[in-house]
Design a protein around this motif. Structure first.
Motif, PDB file in Angstrom:
ATOM      1  N   MET A   1       0.844  -1.167   0.000  1.00 27.77           N
ATOM      2  CA  MET A   1       0.000   0.000   0.000  1.00 27.77           C
ATOM      3  C   MET A   1       0.900   1.245   0.000  1.00 27.77           C
ATOM      4  O   MET A   1       1.839   1.333   0.764  1.00 27.77           O
ATOM      5  N   THR A   2       0.565   2.208  -0.828  1.00 27.50           N
ATOM      6  CA  THR A   2       1.323   3.457  -0.890  1.00 27.50           C
ATOM      7  C   THR A   2       0.633   4.509  -0.045  1.00 27.50           C
ATOM      8  O   THR A   2      -0.517   4.339   0.372  1.00 27.50           O
ATOM      9  N   ILE A   3       1.333   5.620   0.164  1.00 28.87           N
ATOM     10  CA  ILE A   3       0.733   6.728   0.921  1.00 28.87           C
ATOM     11  C   ILE A   3      -0.549   7.197   0.263  1.00 28.87           C
ATOM     12  O   ILE A   3      -1.533   7.512   0.926  1.00 28.87           O
ATOM     13  N   GLU A   4      -0.568   7.193  -1.088  1.00 29.42           N
ATOM     14  CA  GLU A   4      -1.761   7.638  -1.811  1.00 29.42           C
ATOM     15  C   GLU A   4      -2.956   6.714  -1.553  1.00 29.42           C
ATOM     16  O   GLU A   4      -4.097   7.121  -1.655  1.00 29.42           O
ATOM     17  N   ASP A   5      -2.688   5.429  -1.260  1.00 28.98           N
ATOM     18  CA  ASP A   5      -3.747   4.454  -1.015  1.00 28.98           C
ATOM     19  C   ASP A   5      -4.274   4.511   0.420  1.00 28.98           C
ATOM     20  O   ASP A   5      -5.342   3.985   0.705  1.00 28.98           O
ATOM     21  N   ALA A   6      -3.521   5.103   1.312  1.00 31.90           N
ATOM     22  CA  ALA A   6      -3.899   5.123   2.731  1.00 31.90           C
ATOM     23  C   ALA A   6      -5.173   5.941   2.930  1.00 31.90           C
ATOM     24  O   ALA A   6      -5.334   7.011   2.358  1.00 31.90           O
ATOM     25  N   GLN A   7      -6.054   5.415   3.729  1.00 35.84           N
ATOM     26  CA  GLN A   7      -7.292   6.105   4.059  1.00 35.84           C
ATOM     27  C   GLN A   7      -7.032   7.073   5.217  1.00 35.84           C
ATOM     28  O   GLN A   7      -6.296   6.735   6.140  1.00 35.84           O
ATOM     29  N   PRO A   8      -7.636   8.254   5.164  1.00 39.87           N
ATOM     30  CA  PRO A   8      -7.480   9.169   6.305  1.00 39.87           C
ATOM     31  C   PRO A   8      -8.015   8.519   7.583  1.00 39.87           C
ATOM     32  O   PRO A   8      -9.019   7.810   7.563  1.00 39.87           O
ATOM     33  N   LEU A   9      -7.329   8.767   8.666  1.00 39.99           N
ATOM     34  CA  LEU A   9      -7.769   8.264   9.963  1.00 39.99           C
ATOM     35  C   LEU A   9      -8.952   9.080  10.463  1.00 39.99           C
ATOM     36  O   LEU A   9      -9.053  10.281  10.174  1.00 39.99           O
TER      37      LEU A   9
ATOM     38  N   THR B   1      -5.604  12.838   8.264  1.00 41.46           N
ATOM     39  CA  THR B   1      -7.008  12.896   8.624  1.00 41.46           C
ATOM     40  C   THR B   1      -7.640  13.940   7.730  1.00 41.46           C
ATOM     41  O   THR B   1      -6.944  14.665   7.023  1.00 41.46           O
ATOM     42  N   MET B   2      -8.955  14.032   7.730  1.00 43.34           N
ATOM     43  CA  MET B   2      -9.629  14.923   6.782  1.00 43.34           C
ATOM     44  C   MET B   2      -9.598  16.392   7.196  1.00 43.34           C
ATOM     45  O   MET B   2      -9.869  17.260   6.381  1.00 43.34           O
ATOM     46  N   LEU B   3      -9.269  16.678   8.436  1.00 40.43           N
ATOM     47  CA  LEU B   3      -9.176  18.058   8.896  1.00 40.43           C
ATOM     48  C   LEU B   3      -7.713  18.452   9.022  1.00 40.43           C
ATOM     49  O   LEU B   3      -6.834  17.602   9.007  1.00 40.43           O
ATOM     50  N   ARG B   4      -7.456  19.739   9.177  1.00 37.83           N
ATOM     51  CA  ARG B   4      -6.081  20.237   9.240  1.00 37.83           C
ATOM     52  C   ARG B   4      -5.592  20.302  10.687  1.00 37.83           C
ATOM     53  O   ARG B   4      -6.132  21.053  11.494  1.00 37.83           O
ATOM     54  N   TYR B   5      -4.580  19.498  10.972  1.00 38.17           N
ATOM     55  CA  TYR B   5      -3.956  19.504  12.294  1.00 38.17           C
ATOM     56  C   TYR B   5      -2.454  19.500  12.131  1.00 38.17           C
ATOM     57  O   TYR B   5      -1.950  18.727  11.328  1.00 38.17           O
ATOM     58  N   PRO B   6      -1.734  20.305  12.890  1.00 37.98           N
ATOM     59  CA  PRO B   6      -2.284  21.340  13.763  1.00 37.98           C
ATOM     60  C   PRO B   6      -2.849  22.488  12.926  1.00 37.98           C
ATOM     61  O   PRO B   6      -2.437  22.698  11.787  1.00 37.98           O
ATOM     62  N   THR B   7      -3.767  23.235  13.512  1.00 34.64           N
ATOM     63  CA  THR B   7      -4.325  24.371  12.797  1.00 34.64           C
ATOM     64  C   THR B   7      -3.288  25.492  12.754  1.00 34.64           C
ATOM     65  O   THR B   7      -2.387  25.559  13.596  1.00 34.64           O
TER      66      THR B   7
ATOM     67  N   THR C   1     -13.785  15.624  16.990  1.00 35.89           N
ATOM     68  CA  THR C   1     -13.579  14.192  17.233  1.00 35.89           C
ATOM     69  C   THR C   1     -14.727  13.330  16.726  1.00 35.89           C
ATOM     70  O   THR C   1     -14.575  12.110  16.636  1.00 35.89           O
ATOM     71  N   VAL C   2     -15.864  13.940  16.402  1.00 38.55           N
ATOM     72  CA  VAL C   2     -17.009  13.170  15.907  1.00 38.55           C
ATOM     73  C   VAL C   2     -17.342  13.503  14.453  1.00 38.55           C
ATOM     74  O   VAL C   2     -18.337  13.007  13.918  1.00 38.55           O
ATOM     75  N   ILE C   3     -16.526  14.314  13.812  1.00 43.91           N
ATOM     76  CA  ILE C   3     -16.751  14.679  12.417  1.00 43.91           C
ATOM     77  C   ILE C   3     -16.262  13.536  11.523  1.00 43.91           C
ATOM     78  O   ILE C   3     -15.178  13.002  11.729  1.00 43.91           O
ATOM     79  N   VAL C   4     -17.085  13.172  10.534  1.00 44.57           N
ATOM     80  CA  VAL C   4     -16.731  12.097   9.605  1.00 44.57           C
ATOM     81  C   VAL C   4     -16.582  12.662   8.198  1.00 44.57           C
ATOM     82  O   VAL C   4     -16.908  13.831   7.945  1.00 44.57           O
ATOM     83  N   SER C   5     -16.123  11.834   7.286  1.00 45.37           N
ATOM     84  CA  SER C   5     -15.927  12.245   5.900  1.00 45.37           C
ATOM     85  C   SER C   5     -17.221  12.858   5.339  1.00 45.37           C
ATOM     86  O   SER C   5     -18.312  12.340   5.570  1.00 45.37           O
ATOM     87  N   GLY C   6     -17.076  13.969   4.642  1.00 39.83           N
ATOM     88  CA  GLY C   6     -18.236  14.655   4.064  1.00 39.83           C
ATOM     89  C   GLY C   6     -18.878  15.647   5.007  1.00 39.83           C
ATOM     90  O   GLY C   6     -19.885  16.269   4.658  1.00 39.83           O
TER      91      GLY C   6
END
Length: 162
Positions: free
Chosen positions: A1-9, A29-35, A90-95
């Motif tokens: 698996m490549t980095i491109e294939d990895a699913q966001p946590l 992850t789908m959000l920006r950390y650290p902000t 912590t409870v936000i999901v994809s989309g």
């Protein structure tokens, strides 16, 4: 698996790994950390669980002070907002995304240079709007300010581009 294939946590898992020091360069992850604002102000996440977060700041009146020589109330608002936003993330999901609808502050006593910790937690979970509370505590254990915020979860078209 490549980095491109990895699913966001999921955000909570990403932040838990960050706190544990086990986050790898491949972890995303789908959000920006650290902000960006957290980096600018040197805010540090010290605790995270579902709908709960603690954020720490080493305050310095020479950098964060107001005219009276105490820590500026706007900085306290940002610290609390960062903690409540992190708790909700912590409870936000994809989309999904989210935004604060309001931020209410009650200042209790002044703070000067030293460690401040914002402890945020959810007080009500709604389908789209959740309520959060936060206390900012000085290193001597005294409460500096309390905050509440309503946070709106955005879904579908409303969440795009945020």
């Amino acid at each position: 698996m490549t980095i491109e294939d990895a699913q966001p946590l999921p955000v909570l898992e990403y932040l838990r790994r960050q706190l544990a020091g086990t986050l790898t360069s491949a972890d995303t992850t789908m959000l920006r950390y650290p902000t960006a604002i957290s980096e600018l102000l040197s805010l540090e996440l010290t605790h995270v669980s579902e709908r709960s977060a603690n954020v720490r700041l080493v305050a310095d009146v020479t950098r964060h002070g107001n005219q009276q020589g105490t820590i500026h109330g706007g900085l306290l608002c940002e610290l609390a907002d960062a903690a409540m936003g992190t708790a909700h993330s912590t409870v936000i999901v994809s989309g999904e995304s989210f935004t604060s609808l309001d931020l209410n502050a009650r200042f209790v006593r002044p703070a000067w240079s030293g460690v401040l910790v914002a402890r945020a937690y959810c007080t009500h979970v709604g389908r789209t709007i959740s309520q959060y509370a936060c206390e900012v505590i000085r290193e001597d254990g005294h409460e500096v300010a309390t905050f509440t915020s309503a946070i709106l979860t955005l879904r579908g078209d409303s969440a795009r581009g945020r």
